[in-house]
Design a protein around this motif. Sequence first.
Motif, PDB file in Angstrom:
ATOM      1  N   THR A 279       3.012  -4.727 -11.010  1.00 31.81           N
ATOM      2  CA  THR A 279       1.739  -5.270 -10.531  1.00 31.81           C
ATOM      3  C   THR A 279       1.346  -6.522 -11.293  1.00 31.81           C
ATOM      4  OG1 THR A 279       1.025  -3.033  -9.927  1.00 31.81           O
ATOM      5  CG2 THR A 279      -0.679  -4.718 -10.098  1.00 31.81           C
ATOM      6  N   GLY A 280       1.528  -6.494 -12.621  1.00 30.49           N
ATOM      7  CA  GLY A 280       1.139  -7.639 -13.433  1.00 30.49           C
ATOM      8  C   GLY A 280       2.093  -8.816 -13.327  1.00 30.49           C
ATOM      9  N   LEU A 281       3.378  -8.511 -13.132  1.00 30.51           N
ATOM     10  CA  LEU A 281       4.386  -9.570 -13.067  1.00 30.51           C
ATOM     11  C   LEU A 281       4.367 -10.308 -11.733  1.00 30.51           C
ATOM     12  CD1 LEU A 281       6.877 -10.848 -14.514  1.00 30.51           C
ATOM     13  CD2 LEU A 281       8.276  -9.082 -13.406  1.00 30.51           C
ATOM     14  N   GLY A 282       3.907  -9.639 -10.671  1.00 30.06           N
ATOM     15  CA  GLY A 282       3.974 -10.208  -9.340  1.00 30.06           C
ATOM     16  C   GLY A 282       3.420 -11.620  -9.204  1.00 30.06           C
ATOM     17  N   PRO A 283       2.148 -11.864  -9.579  1.00 29.77           N
ATOM     18  CA  PRO A 283       1.590 -13.210  -9.399  1.00 29.77           C
ATOM     19  C   PRO A 283       2.320 -14.286 -10.198  1.00 29.77           C
ATOM     20  CG  PRO A 283      -0.154 -11.590  -9.687  1.00 29.77           C
ATOM     21  CD  PRO A 283       1.131 -10.883  -9.983  1.00 29.77           C
ATOM     22  N   SER A 284       2.639 -13.992 -11.465  1.00 28.37           N
ATOM     23  CA  SER A 284       3.309 -15.014 -12.272  1.00 28.37           C
ATOM     24  C   SER A 284       4.730 -15.274 -11.792  1.00 28.37           C
ATOM     25  CB  SER A 284       3.324 -14.599 -13.753  1.00 28.37           C
ATOM     26  OG  SER A 284       3.929 -13.334 -13.911  1.00 28.37           O
TER      27      SER A 284
ATOM     28  N   ALA B 121      -1.035  -6.054   5.606  1.00 25.32           N
ATOM     29  CA  ALA B 121      -0.064  -5.236   6.338  1.00 25.32           C
ATOM     30  C   ALA B 121       0.688  -4.305   5.390  1.00 25.32           C
ATOM     31  CB  ALA B 121       0.917  -6.139   7.097  1.00 25.32           C
ATOM     32  N   TYR B 122       1.074  -4.821   4.246  1.00 26.83           N
ATOM     33  CA  TYR B 122       1.779  -4.019   3.240  1.00 26.83           C
ATOM     34  C   TYR B 122       0.863  -2.923   2.709  1.00 26.83           C
ATOM     35  CZ  TYR B 122       4.741  -3.129  -0.890  1.00 26.83           C
ATOM     36  OH  TYR B 122       5.533  -2.551  -1.857  1.00 26.83           O
ATOM     37  N   LEU B 123      -0.363  -3.308   2.340  1.00 29.81           N
ATOM     38  CA  LEU B 123      -1.322  -2.357   1.786  1.00 29.81           C
ATOM     39  C   LEU B 123      -1.642  -1.239   2.773  1.00 29.81           C
ATOM     40  CD1 LEU B 123      -3.428  -1.557  -0.399  1.00 29.81           C
ATOM     41  CD2 LEU B 123      -5.033  -3.093   0.747  1.00 29.81           C
ATOM     42  N   LEU B 124      -1.869  -1.598   4.024  1.00 31.19           N
ATOM     43  CA  LEU B 124      -2.201  -0.594   5.039  1.00 31.19           C
ATOM     44  C   LEU B 124      -1.024   0.345   5.296  1.00 31.19           C
ATOM     45  CD1 LEU B 124      -4.184  -2.775   7.598  1.00 31.19           C
ATOM     46  CD2 LEU B 124      -5.105  -0.928   6.196  1.00 31.19           C
ATOM     47  N   ALA B 125       0.180  -0.201   5.351  1.00 31.32           N
ATOM     48  CA  ALA B 125       1.354   0.641   5.603  1.00 31.32           C
ATOM     49  C   ALA B 125       1.545   1.658   4.484  1.00 31.32           C
ATOM     50  CB  ALA B 125       2.597  -0.233   5.753  1.00 31.32           C
ATOM     51  N   VAL B 126       1.407   1.209   3.241  1.00 24.90           N
ATOM     52  CA  VAL B 126       1.552   2.128   2.104  1.00 24.90           C
ATOM     53  C   VAL B 126       0.474   3.197   2.139  1.00 24.90           C
ATOM     54  CG1 VAL B 126       1.409   2.305  -0.397  1.00 24.90           C
ATOM     55  CG2 VAL B 126       2.730   0.458   0.629  1.00 24.90           C
ATOM     56  N   THR B 127      -0.774   2.770   2.329  1.00 27.07           N
ATOM     57  CA  THR B 127      -1.899   3.702   2.263  1.00 27.07           C
ATOM     58  C   THR B 127      -1.839   4.749   3.371  1.00 27.07           C
ATOM     59  OG1 THR B 127      -3.284   1.981   1.267  1.00 27.07           O
ATOM     60  CG2 THR B 127      -4.420   3.875   2.232  1.00 27.07           C
ATOM     61  N   THR B 128      -1.504   4.333   4.572  1.00 31.23           N
ATOM     62  CA  THR B 128      -1.575   5.257   5.699  1.00 31.23           C
ATOM     63  C   THR B 128      -0.428   6.250   5.740  1.00 31.23           C
ATOM     64  OG1 THR B 128      -0.476   3.611   7.103  1.00 31.23           O
ATOM     65  CG2 THR B 128      -2.871   3.657   7.169  1.00 31.23           C
ATOM     66  N   LEU B 129       0.718   5.913   5.162  1.00 30.26           N
ATOM     67  CA  LEU B 129       1.890   6.769   5.359  1.00 30.26           C
ATOM     68  C   LEU B 129       2.449   7.392   4.084  1.00 30.26           C
ATOM     69  CD1 LEU B 129       3.796   4.757   8.084  1.00 30.26           C
ATOM     70  CD2 LEU B 129       2.563   6.892   8.366  1.00 30.26           C
TER      71      LEU B 129
ATOM     72  N   LEU C 154       5.863  -4.351  -7.353  1.00 27.05           N
ATOM     73  CA  LEU C 154       6.027  -5.794  -7.230  1.00 27.05           C
ATOM     74  C   LEU C 154       5.681  -6.263  -5.819  1.00 27.05           C
ATOM     75  CD1 LEU C 154       7.049  -8.119  -9.093  1.00 27.05           C
ATOM     76  CD2 LEU C 154       9.291  -7.810  -8.049  1.00 27.05           C
ATOM     77  N   GLY C 155       6.074  -5.472  -4.824  1.00 26.56           N
ATOM     78  CA  GLY C 155       5.759  -5.823  -3.444  1.00 26.56           C
ATOM     79  C   GLY C 155       4.278  -5.887  -3.167  1.00 26.56           C
ATOM     80  N   THR C 156       3.478  -5.118  -3.943  1.00 25.80           N
ATOM     81  CA  THR C 156       2.036  -5.112  -3.742  1.00 25.80           C
ATOM     82  C   THR C 156       1.395  -6.423  -4.154  1.00 25.80           C
ATOM     83  OG1 THR C 156       2.018  -2.723  -4.162  1.00 25.80           O
ATOM     84  CG2 THR C 156      -0.096  -3.864  -4.319  1.00 25.80           C
ATOM     85  N   SER C 157       1.875  -7.029  -5.240  1.00 29.62           N
ATOM     86  CA  SER C 157       1.162  -8.170  -5.826  1.00 29.62           C
ATOM     87  C   SER C 157       1.871  -9.515  -5.693  1.00 29.62           C
ATOM     88  CB  SER C 157       0.911  -7.901  -7.321  1.00 29.62           C
ATOM     89  OG  SER C 157       2.141  -7.746  -8.010  1.00 29.62           O
ATOM     90  N   ILE C 158       3.163  -9.521  -5.390  1.00 26.53           N
ATOM     91  CA  ILE C 158       3.909 -10.776  -5.467  1.00 26.53           C
ATOM     92  C   ILE C 158       3.574 -11.732  -4.328  1.00 26.53           C
ATOM     93  CG2 ILE C 158       5.938 -10.048  -4.127  1.00 26.53           C
ATOM     94  CD1 ILE C 158       7.657 -11.477  -6.272  1.00 26.53           C
TER      95      ILE C 158
ATOM     96  N   GLY D 122       6.235  -2.292   3.658  1.00 28.72           N
ATOM     97  CA  GLY D 122       5.224  -1.354   3.182  1.00 28.72           C
ATOM     98  C   GLY D 122       5.555   0.085   3.520  1.00 28.72           C
ATOM     99  N   LEU D 123       6.121   0.311   4.715  1.00 27.49           N
ATOM    100  CA  LEU D 123       6.542   1.661   5.089  1.00 27.49           C
ATOM    101  C   LEU D 123       7.605   2.176   4.122  1.00 27.49           C
ATOM    102  CD1 LEU D 123       6.817   1.299   8.980  1.00 27.49           C
ATOM    103  CD2 LEU D 123       4.938   2.249   7.660  1.00 27.49           C
ATOM    104  N   ALA D 124       8.573   1.311   3.794  1.00 29.62           N
ATOM    105  CA  ALA D 124       9.613   1.700   2.842  1.00 29.62           C
ATOM    106  C   ALA D 124       9.031   1.920   1.448  1.00 29.62           C
ATOM    107  CB  ALA D 124      10.700   0.628   2.799  1.00 29.62           C
ATOM    108  N   ALA D 125       8.063   1.083   1.061  1.00 24.64           N
ATOM    109  CA  ALA D 125       7.428   1.238  -0.247  1.00 24.64           C
ATOM    110  C   ALA D 125       6.665   2.555  -0.335  1.00 24.64           C
ATOM    111  CB  ALA D 125       6.493   0.063  -0.515  1.00 24.64           C
ATOM    112  N   ALA D 126       6.071   3.009   0.777  1.00 23.78           N
ATOM    113  CA  ALA D 126       5.383   4.303   0.789  1.00 23.78           C
ATOM    114  C   ALA D 126       6.349   5.425   0.442  1.00 23.78           C
ATOM    115  CB  ALA D 126       4.745   4.543   2.154  1.00 23.78           C
ATOM    116  N   VAL D 127       7.553   5.359   1.008  1.00 22.89           N
ATOM    117  CA  VAL D 127       8.587   6.352   0.697  1.00 22.89           C
ATOM    118  C   VAL D 127       8.959   6.276  -0.781  1.00 22.89           C
ATOM    119  CG1 VAL D 127      10.978   7.019   1.146  1.00 22.89           C
ATOM    120  CG2 VAL D 127       9.495   6.335   3.047  1.00 22.89           C
TER     121      VAL D 127
END
Length: 497
Positions: free
Chosen positions: A162-167, A68-76, A39-43, A124-129
């Motif tokens: 992911t799908g629910l985020g935008p709506s 910022a969220y995307l980069l934090a998740v991807t890198t860590l 949800l954090g990725t798309s909302i 994003g760092l927390a989401a990576a975990v």
Amino acid sequence: MKPALAGREDHPATGDGQHTHPARRALAALSLSMLLSSLGTSIANVALPSLAKAFNASFQDVQWVVLAYLLAVTTLIVSAGRLGDLLGRRRLLLAGIGAFTAASALCGLAPTLPLLIAARTAQGLAAAVMMALTTASVGPAVAKDRTGSAMGLLGTMSAVGTGLGPSLGGLLISASTWRAVFLACVPLGALALVLARRHLPADRPDRRDRRATAARPRFDPAGTALLALTLAAYALAMTLGRGRFGPLNLALLGAAAAGAGLFLLTETRVGSPLLRPAMLRTPGLGAGLAMSGLVSTVMMATLVVGPFHLAGALGLPAALVGLAMSAGPLVTAFTAVPAGRLVDRLGARRVTFAGLVAMAAAATVLAAVPAALGVAGYLVPLVVLTIGYALFQTANNTAVMADVDPGRRGVVSGLLNLSRNLGLVTGASVMGAVFALGAATADVTAAPPAAVASGTRTTFAVAAVLIGGALALGSGTRTPSRRRFREPRGAGFPLGG
């Protein structure tokens, strides 16, 4: 007090193969964790116009709330998985959920755009975990013969998030302000933390892994930093410029390539590496990660091409475009759990190939179907493509995680999520460029319907080739043996062959 499910890690549930009540509650905690991180990725995407207005900022500035969220998740995400292996997956997952909840509150209360971006980075760092350790925690939480069903449920939660985020974000903004988009995650995070604390099985480190690493450093700061910088350079190269590669993008790609080489060289020389290159030669692991990346690239193409094709080539109004685009996440949400049951019943290898064949057939149809067939001519093969993706993702995740040593589940789960993220990032850039090339225009928004339809056909022709590559990788992979990748007992050199 020990959690009720603190049994042996390899056999956490009852011998009859049925879910116990503690196992179901543990799986509920993991599912909510996966839902929140997805949800954090798309909302936040839908809130960008409101943020630009609230902070009097440009689109280029506010898009860093998403980047910022995307980069934090991807890198860590890989480093987070390894830390879970070393410190305890349950312990670190609880910390990740708590940090995600706190960061969500900070996002909702941020008085300035820089502070909001900083809070999104922390989120994003927390989401990576959470992403890395949710998948890694399935093995200890459920019976072995139910792993596929559990992976399917996590896939459903990922798709729903992911799908629910935008709506959901749109509804919250219309009812309140942009702050509600982030504050809504706080009570959900608190619930996930309570469930995880009460019902996840206790950490039980593998004794063999403990003995093998007792005399060596337990963390690899050099490898962690190199991998993070390499992935950040690649992600920035793919996201900056919106698919138009300029000198900066090329420089970042060069830096990523150099960083990857230096990372692999470093990992062969340290005593306790973040990632042993020999792991990627384990039967099924390297191919599974590569297939995941290719398939995710294709799925991102549907999100890039779909809105333009439905509006530009088929002439649908915005409301119907949004409704049609919801078909993909809905199909994934309803297919992933049955896909997991198929994996438990038929085996991961068969379901993996069935999913890839369905995706290849659907992409081929989308590359050949004329726009004259209308919305049905696009949505029917898209639904087949999405069903194939749900089958593949559930089976591939199950197969990759099946024979991983307990002491490496976190890092392999991180690699699996990383391959998916890199595929999505690559697909947004590369497949968007392929679409523009097929439409023979630099501005797809102003292209005539015939040009948009041509771009769609070109994009899915490339997608069919990519799925064919995934099938070739799978065909060349031996069925994994029960032998797991294990840490070498001697000096810090990777295993051979």
